[in-house]
Design an enzyme around this catalytic site. Structure first.
Site, PDB file in Angstrom:
ATOM      1  N   CYS A  96       0.875  -1.190  -0.058  1.00  0.00           N
ATOM      2  CA  CYS A  96       0.038  -0.004  -0.155  1.00  0.00           C
ATOM      3  C   CYS A  96       0.950   1.076   0.035  1.00  0.00           C
ATOM      4  CB  CYS A  96      -0.977   0.076   1.129  1.00  0.00           C
ATOM      5  SG  CYS A  96      -0.133  -0.033   2.767  1.00  0.00           S
ATOM      6  N   HIS A 132      23.593  -6.690  19.162  1.00  0.00           N
ATOM      7  CA  HIS A 132      23.966  -6.505  17.814  1.00  0.00           C
ATOM      8  C   HIS A 132      25.501  -5.974  17.803  1.00  0.00           C
ATOM      9  CE1 HIS A 132      23.942  -4.773  13.735  1.00  0.00           C
ATOM     10  NE2 HIS A 132      22.700  -5.243  13.473  1.00  0.00           N
TER      11      HIS A 132
END
Length: 622
Positions: free
Chosen positions: A26, A541
């Site tokens: 969309c 991370h």
């Protein structure tokens, strides 16, 4: 990360092309039907650079990208071309009930919104030109422009048929042919004249109705086609499939469609339109306030697609809509007002940049960056936007403000509210400005953490900490502690992934910060996820953009499912190699399931040095 790299990572973490039945997009989101939702690595996708958020909603897996969604989707489309499953009929997931309906409607209308909104905007421009006497409504130029703008809506069954065929995984050419049957000139002429109300076909009465601009009849017809075609393929020999399957599909589906399905669908559309009209006639201010205030939640869940059939039915019968488009307009401008207030109120440079970049799309009707990047993240501005939407919705409901064409509900859609000889346009302006202003002022008045100071440990949190109703996270690395908001990667600094801290490592090893289990690894070994015995999920991370090293310099010492103790070595990494590649060593340590806790607070000050598995760095308040 380039658009291509992001697309590759998304596909990989969804479970590969073999786990995708259908993909589309969309204005701001990638949308997928997946076979097995358990294969989707939700947290890893959320952590990708370029992803604003991800969620399972209304039977779909949605990845929120923002303004770059078209470019990312193009890469997704190229990578999955010819590789997606086409053997299943239906939406391609296990959604049931309302979720199934929302998924179907969303999957049909989203791919054709470009034509619908483009045509609607052209109608708005024409209204402005006529209003200011720049263009005459009787001129040949107007007639040609009106044909261009109106064709999409008049022949909407053709667009819907094509999109529905893709959604239901059936033959697109036969689906479009069915739309042609509905719009056949003889039937349309009989319906317009009113002299012939029905025709007989092998003893069955076929009502003469106009199905121009309708959507429900053709959706139901293509749904039936998908089953008729599938059954025909089972009984027709393979050698004759190309001849007899289309014949059977048309001869069975078309009469049933004309005699039963299309009239039923037409009736459903009329009832939907009558329901919303009655709702606003009898409880205009209340209904408007309720819908305007709740519209952000409705949009987030994807439930707004359920209003599409009623909207098109109303536009076809009356030439206007008083529900979906107007309520979306005040809600979207309210989001813009709240986001602009955050821009002026916050002293945090990164939040100010995020707010500024989000407010402009919101003004034009694209609110996901504002909702996910600003208002919902800060919570109280989101409540302020709902208050603003409720005020604007009440004004719209009181004066029955009408939208005369389908357009993206933003500032460019305002011309679609012009109606000569009435105050509709004036009331629309008043409602929109009120919605914007109330949300702006309410955001200023409400107290909330605007990112200009460190999160304070409240008295409530202190009391809970003293009672030891907490989970304590030890340092997974030796290094210097940093504020997470100082991370140059907005995905981490904005808190979308969760609360935590940053570390500038001084040694090349990651160890377990608690007793638990390894729950997530990556092919490049630059990050790892672990979960404690009490359920706290931690993402560690190493550096930023280190995925680009493709595993070079990283060594994983454990596997998913392995049990771990405090201090268990998890990863080894080459500090000097990362430095030599010019990559940032800032290493986020994030509690990815932050929302389920009362709070997550740092127990160390910025720029303090910590030793792996020795110092306590985070306190998770239960």
């Amino acid at each position: 990360m380039s658009h291509r790299e992001l697309a590759e990572k998304i596909i990989e973490k969804i479970g590969g092309t073999s786990n995708i039945n259908q993909s589309w997009h969309c204005i701001t989101r990638l949308r997928f039907n997946v076979k097995d939702k358990d294969k989707v690595k939700l947290d890893e996708i959320k952590a990708l650079d370029g992803v604003m958020g991800a969620q399972f909603q209304s039977g779909q897996f949605q990845v929120i990208i923002g303004s770059a969604v078209v470019k990312v989707y193009q890469e997704i489309s190229d990578l999955t071309d010819g590789k997606l499953s086409s053997s299943e009929t239906g939406s391609g997931n296990n959604a049931k009930g309302l979720d199934y309906i929302f998924d179907i409607i969303s999957g049909i209308f989203t791919p054709i919104l470009a034509a619908i909104t483009g045509s609607g905007l052209l109608k708005g421009i024409m209204a402005i030109l006529v209003f200011f006497n720049v263009l005459s409504g009787d001129s040949s130029t107007y007639i040609v422009l009106n044909a261009i703008a109106d064709a999409t809506f008049h022949f909407l069954p053709f667009l819907v048929a094509f999109s529905a065929a893709n959604k239901f995984k059936t033959n697109t050419s036969i689906a479009v042919a069915l739309a042609g049957v509905l719009m056949y000139p003889t039937f349309m002429a009989n319906a317009a004249a009113g002299e012939i109300t029905s025709l007989k076909f092998i003893g069955i009465s076929i009502p003469m109705n106009s199905y121009a601009s309708s959507v429900i009849p053709i959706i139901l017809a293509v749904f039936l086609l998908s089953y008729v075609e599938r059954y025909a393929k089972k009984i027709v020999p393979d050698a004759l499939t190309i001849i007899f399957v289309p014949l059977i599909s048309l001869l069975v589906t078309a009469p049933i469609m004309l005699a039963f399905i299309a009239p039923l669908g037409n009736m459903l559309g009329i009832y939907l339109e009558q329901f919303f009209t009655m709702l606003f006639n009898f409880a205009g201010p209340f209904a408007g306030a309720l819908m305007g205030g709740l519209m952000p939640l409705i949009v987030i869940t994807g439930m707004h697609y359920a209003f599409f059939p009623g909207t098109f039915a109303s536009l076809d019968k009356f030439g206007y809509d008083i529900m979906l488009l107007p309520m979306n307009l005040v809600a979207n401008l309210s989001q813009a007002g709240a986001t602009l207030a955050v821009f002026f109120k916050t002293k945090d440079k990164k939040m100010k940049q995020v707010a500024f970049s989000a407010v402009i799309p919101a003004i034009f009707g694209i609110t996901e960056p504002a909702i996910y990047g600003v208002t919902m993240k800060l919570k109280k501005p989101f409540y302020a936007s709902m208050i603003g939407g409720a005020v604007g919705g009440a004004i719209f409901g009181t004066f029955a403000v009408k939208s005369f064409s389908f357009a993206v509900p933003g500032i460019l859609a305002i011309p679609t509210y012009i109606e000569k000889g009435s105050n509709n346009f004036l009331f629309a302006i008043v409602g929109v400005l009120s919605s914007f202003a109330v949300a702006f002022i309410a955001t200023f008045l409400l107290k909330f953490d605007i990112g200009d100071k460190e999160t304070e440990v409240t008295e409530e949190v202190k009391t809970i900490i003293e009672k030891d109703e907490v989970s304590k996270i030890l340092a997974p690395m030796t290094g210097v502690v940093k504020n997470l908001k100082d991370c140059s990667d907005e995905t981490f600094s904005s808190g979308i992934v969760g609360k935590g801290i940053g570390v500038i490592p001084e040694t090349g090893q990651v160890v377990a910060p608690f007793k638990g289990v390894v729950t997530m690894t990556t092919p490049t070994n630059h990050a790892i996820g672990v979960t404690s015995e009490t359920g706290t999920e931690i993402l560690i991370h190493i550096g930023l953009d280190t995925v680009s090293l493709n595993g070079e310099g990283f060594e994983r010492l454990v596997n998913e499912g392995d049990s771990i103790e405090v201090g268990t070595p998890l990863l080894n990494f080459d500090l000097e190699l990362i430095k030599s590649k010019g990559l940032d060593l800032f290493s986020p340590v994030i509690v990815t399931n932050t929302p389920i806790y009362l709070d997550v607070v740092s127990s160390v000050k910025p720029d303090e040095k910590m030793t792996a598995s020795q110092e306590e760095i985070l306190i998770v308040v239960n």
